[in-house]
Write a protein that holds these residues in place. Structure first.
Motif, PDB file in Angstrom:
ATOM      1  N   GLY A   1       0.816  -1.204   0.000  1.00 17.50           N
ATOM      2  CA  GLY A   1       0.000   0.000   0.000  1.00 17.50           C
ATOM      3  C   GLY A   1       0.852   1.257   0.000  1.00 17.50           C
ATOM      4  N   PRO A   2       0.259   2.396  -0.345  1.00 24.02           N
ATOM      5  CA  PRO A   2       0.998   3.646  -0.429  1.00 24.02           C
ATOM      6  C   PRO A   2       1.625   4.090   0.899  1.00 24.02           C
ATOM      7  CG  PRO A   2      -1.114   3.845  -1.533  1.00 24.02           C
ATOM      8  CD  PRO A   2      -1.127   2.539  -0.799  1.00 24.02           C
ATOM      9  N   LEU A   3       2.855   4.597   0.798  1.00 24.77           N
ATOM     10  CA  LEU A   3       3.568   5.207   1.921  1.00 24.77           C
ATOM     11  C   LEU A   3       3.467   6.725   1.832  1.00 24.77           C
ATOM     12  CD1 LEU A   3       6.849   3.113   1.583  1.00 24.77           C
ATOM     13  CD2 LEU A   3       4.954   2.688   3.158  1.00 24.77           C
ATOM     14  N   GLY A   4       3.214   7.212   0.629  1.00 25.16           N
ATOM     15  CA  GLY A   4       3.100   8.631   0.361  1.00 25.16           C
ATOM     16  C   GLY A   4       2.535   8.828  -1.029  1.00 25.16           C
ATOM     17  N   PHE A   5       2.213  10.078  -1.349  1.00 17.81           N
ATOM     18  CA  PHE A   5       1.636  10.353  -2.668  1.00 17.81           C
ATOM     19  C   PHE A   5       1.978  11.760  -3.117  1.00 17.81           C
ATOM     20  CE2 PHE A   5      -1.436  11.962   0.300  1.00 17.81           C
ATOM     21  CZ  PHE A   5      -1.930  13.115  -0.304  1.00 17.81           C
ATOM     22  N   LEU A   6       1.834  11.978  -4.413  1.00 14.88           N
ATOM     23  CA  LEU A   6       2.056  13.266  -5.058  1.00 14.88           C
ATOM     24  C   LEU A   6       0.932  13.475  -6.057  1.00 14.88           C
ATOM     25  CD1 LEU A   6       3.851  15.728  -6.002  1.00 14.88           C
ATOM     26  CD2 LEU A   6       4.985  14.104  -7.536  1.00 14.88           C
ATOM     27  N   ILE A   7       0.309  14.640  -6.019  1.00 15.93           N
ATOM     28  CA  ILE A   7      -0.720  14.975  -7.006  1.00 15.93           C
ATOM     29  C   ILE A   7      -0.200  16.124  -7.853  1.00 15.93           C
ATOM     30  CG2 ILE A   7      -3.104  15.708  -7.422  1.00 15.93           C
ATOM     31  CD1 ILE A   7      -3.859  14.504  -4.728  1.00 15.93           C
TER      32      ILE A   7
ATOM     33  N   ILE B   1      -0.126  19.876  -6.735  1.00 17.86           N
ATOM     34  CA  ILE B   1      -1.340  20.156  -5.970  1.00 17.86           C
ATOM     35  C   ILE B   1      -1.058  19.888  -4.494  1.00 17.86           C
ATOM     36  CG2 ILE B   1      -3.764  19.553  -5.607  1.00 17.86           C
ATOM     37  CD1 ILE B   1      -3.183  20.975  -8.279  1.00 17.86           C
ATOM     38  N   THR B   2      -0.486  18.730  -4.216  1.00 16.43           N
ATOM     39  CA  THR B   2      -0.077  18.396  -2.851  1.00 16.43           C
ATOM     40  C   THR B   2       0.850  17.187  -2.890  1.00 16.43           C
ATOM     41  OG1 THR B   2      -0.864  18.102  -0.581  1.00 16.43           O
ATOM     42  CG2 THR B   2      -2.001  16.837  -2.264  1.00 16.43           C
TER      43      THR B   2
ATOM     44  N   ASN C   1       7.790  23.975 -17.090  1.00 11.25           N
ATOM     45  CA  ASN C   1       7.954  24.453 -15.715  1.00 11.25           C
ATOM     46  C   ASN C   1       7.052  23.672 -14.772  1.00 11.25           C
ATOM     47  OD1 ASN C   1       9.550  26.921 -16.406  1.00 11.25           O
ATOM     48  ND2 ASN C   1       7.656  27.465 -17.448  1.00 11.25           N
ATOM     49  N   LEU C   2       7.523  23.523 -13.555  1.00 12.81           N
ATOM     50  CA  LEU C   2       6.700  22.953 -12.487  1.00 12.81           C
ATOM     51  C   LEU C   2       6.692  23.954 -11.345  1.00 12.81           C
ATOM     52  CD1 LEU C   2       5.096  20.683 -11.092  1.00 12.81           C
ATOM     53  CD2 LEU C   2       7.291  19.713 -10.354  1.00 12.81           C
ATOM     54  N   PHE C   3       5.493  24.303 -10.893  1.00 16.16           N
ATOM     55  CA  PHE C   3       5.300  25.254  -9.802  1.00 16.16           C
ATOM     56  C   PHE C   3       4.775  24.526  -8.573  1.00 16.16           C
ATOM     57  CE2 PHE C   3       5.012  27.798 -13.599  1.00 16.16           C
ATOM     58  CZ  PHE C   3       5.615  28.993 -13.269  1.00 16.16           C
ATOM     59  N   LEU C   4       5.016  25.110  -7.422  1.00 15.47           N
ATOM     60  CA  LEU C   4       4.422  24.635  -6.183  1.00 15.47           C
ATOM     61  C   LEU C   4       4.373  25.769  -5.185  1.00 15.47           C
ATOM     62  CD1 LEU C   4       6.870  24.272  -3.911  1.00 15.47           C
ATOM     63  CD2 LEU C   4       7.330  22.239  -5.239  1.00 15.47           C
ATOM     64  N   GLU C   5       3.556  25.588  -4.172  1.00 12.82           N
ATOM     65  CA  GLU C   5       3.505  26.508  -3.043  1.00 12.82           C
ATOM     66  C   GLU C   5       3.856  25.719  -1.799  1.00 12.82           C
ATOM     67  OE1 GLU C   5      -0.308  27.138  -4.137  1.00 12.82           O
ATOM     68  OE2 GLU C   5       0.086  28.894  -5.358  1.00 12.82           O
ATOM     69  N   VAL C   6       4.658  26.317  -0.944  1.00 17.82           N
ATOM     70  CA  VAL C   6       5.076  25.659   0.283  1.00 17.82           C
ATOM     71  C   VAL C   6       5.042  26.672   1.413  1.00 17.82           C
ATOM     72  CG1 VAL C   6       7.537  26.062  -0.205  1.00 17.82           C
ATOM     73  CG2 VAL C   6       6.879  24.225   1.364  1.00 17.82           C
ATOM     74  N   ASP C   7       4.613  26.218   2.573  1.00 16.36           N
ATOM     75  CA  ASP C   7       4.575  27.067   3.760  1.00 16.36           C
ATOM     76  C   ASP C   7       5.996  27.507   4.097  1.00 16.36           C
ATOM     77  OD1 ASP C   7       4.312  28.143   6.350  1.00 16.36           O
ATOM     78  OD2 ASP C   7       2.778  26.682   6.906  1.00 16.36           O
ATOM     79  N   SER C   8       6.186  28.804   4.274  1.00 18.58           N
ATOM     80  CA  SER C   8       7.530  29.320   4.578  1.00 18.58           C
ATOM     81  C   SER C   8       8.078  28.761   5.883  1.00 18.58           C
ATOM     82  CB  SER C   8       7.514  30.848   4.623  1.00 18.58           C
ATOM     83  OG  SER C   8       6.663  31.303   5.659  1.00 18.58           O
ATOM     84  N   ALA C   9       7.216  28.196   6.740  1.00 13.39           N
ATOM     85  CA  ALA C   9       7.654  27.590   7.999  1.00 13.39           C
ATOM     86  C   ALA C   9       8.089  26.133   7.828  1.00 13.39           C
ATOM     87  CB  ALA C   9       6.528  27.664   9.036  1.00 13.39           C
ATOM     88  N   ASN C  10       7.869  25.544   6.649  1.00 12.45           N
ATOM     89  CA  ASN C  10       8.184  24.141   6.404  1.00 12.45           C
ATOM     90  C   ASN C  10       9.607  24.023   5.848  1.00 12.45           C
ATOM     91  OD1 ASN C  10       8.295  21.445   5.732  1.00 12.45           O
ATOM     92  ND2 ASN C  10       6.237  21.397   4.851  1.00 12.45           N
ATOM     93  N   GLU C  11      10.576  24.130   6.751  1.00  8.52           N
ATOM     94  CA  GLU C  11      11.983  24.158   6.346  1.00  8.52           C
ATOM     95  C   GLU C  11      12.429  22.878   5.650  1.00  8.52           C
ATOM     96  OE1 GLU C  11      14.433  25.346   9.641  1.00  8.52           O
ATOM     97  OE2 GLU C  11      13.098  27.027  10.114  1.00  8.52           O
ATOM     98  N   ALA C  12      11.955  21.719   6.102  1.00  8.26           N
ATOM     99  CA  ALA C  12      12.363  20.447   5.491  1.00  8.26           C
ATOM    100  C   ALA C  12      11.912  20.390   4.032  1.00  8.26           C
ATOM    101  CB  ALA C  12      11.800  19.278   6.275  1.00  8.26           C
TER     102      ALA C  12
END
Length: 162
Positions: free
Chosen positions: A65-71, A82-83, A114-125
């Protein structure tokens, strides 16, 4: 009997199956406050240009089963994340990186520019991961994340593929 090889194998990344969506929804719920249910994920999966990739533990008996995913969503020659999420117990094992690399490889093969994404500025990892894959910050959205551990700013990041 030792199963060291079971844990040392890199995850296998492949297109999500319909039967994976329940586990994807569980991983999403464990990762985000506003969880997506199976029906919402199924609608997303059915949309033209949207792909859901899952990482699974490799096994000589087949994948698990899935351990993680990407949309990902692609429109014309651009795409966006997307996430992405990895089950909390599986984090820190390179699964997110493996998912992103598989997504980048797929988009490159589709001649996406191009590939775009948004990430929380607090999510350093996550920011470190994205930078290691060639993403760079191209903008900010103040107050984008309501439940952020920081000020809610989203960093808009882009990687050029073509």
């Amino acid at each position: 009997m030792s199963f060291w090889w079971f844990w040392s194998q890199p995850p296998v990344v492949e297109e999500a199956l319909d039967e994976d969506l329940l586990k994807v929804a569980e991983i999403h719920a464990a990762s985000f406050k506003h969880a997506w249910d199976v029906e919402e994920l199924a609608r997303m999966k059915a949309q033209s240009g949207t792909s859901i990739l899952v990482a699974r533990r490799a096994s000589p008996y087949g994948t698990q089963g899935p351990l993680g995913f990407l949309i990902l969503r692609t429109v014309a020659d651009e795409a966006e994340v997307i996430t992405i999420a990895v089950h909390p117990r599986q984090r820190g094992r390179g699964i997110g990186k493996k998912l992103m690399e598989a997504g980048l490889f797929r988009l490159y093969g589709e001649r996406c520019k191009n590939l775009f994404l948004e990430v929380d500025s607090a999510n350093e990892a996550a920011i470190l991961l994205y930078r290691s894959l060639g993403f760079r910050e191209v903008g900010q959205r103040k107050g984008y994340y309501n439940d952020s551990g920081g000020d809610g700013t989203a960093l808009v990041m882009r990687v050029d593929l073509g």
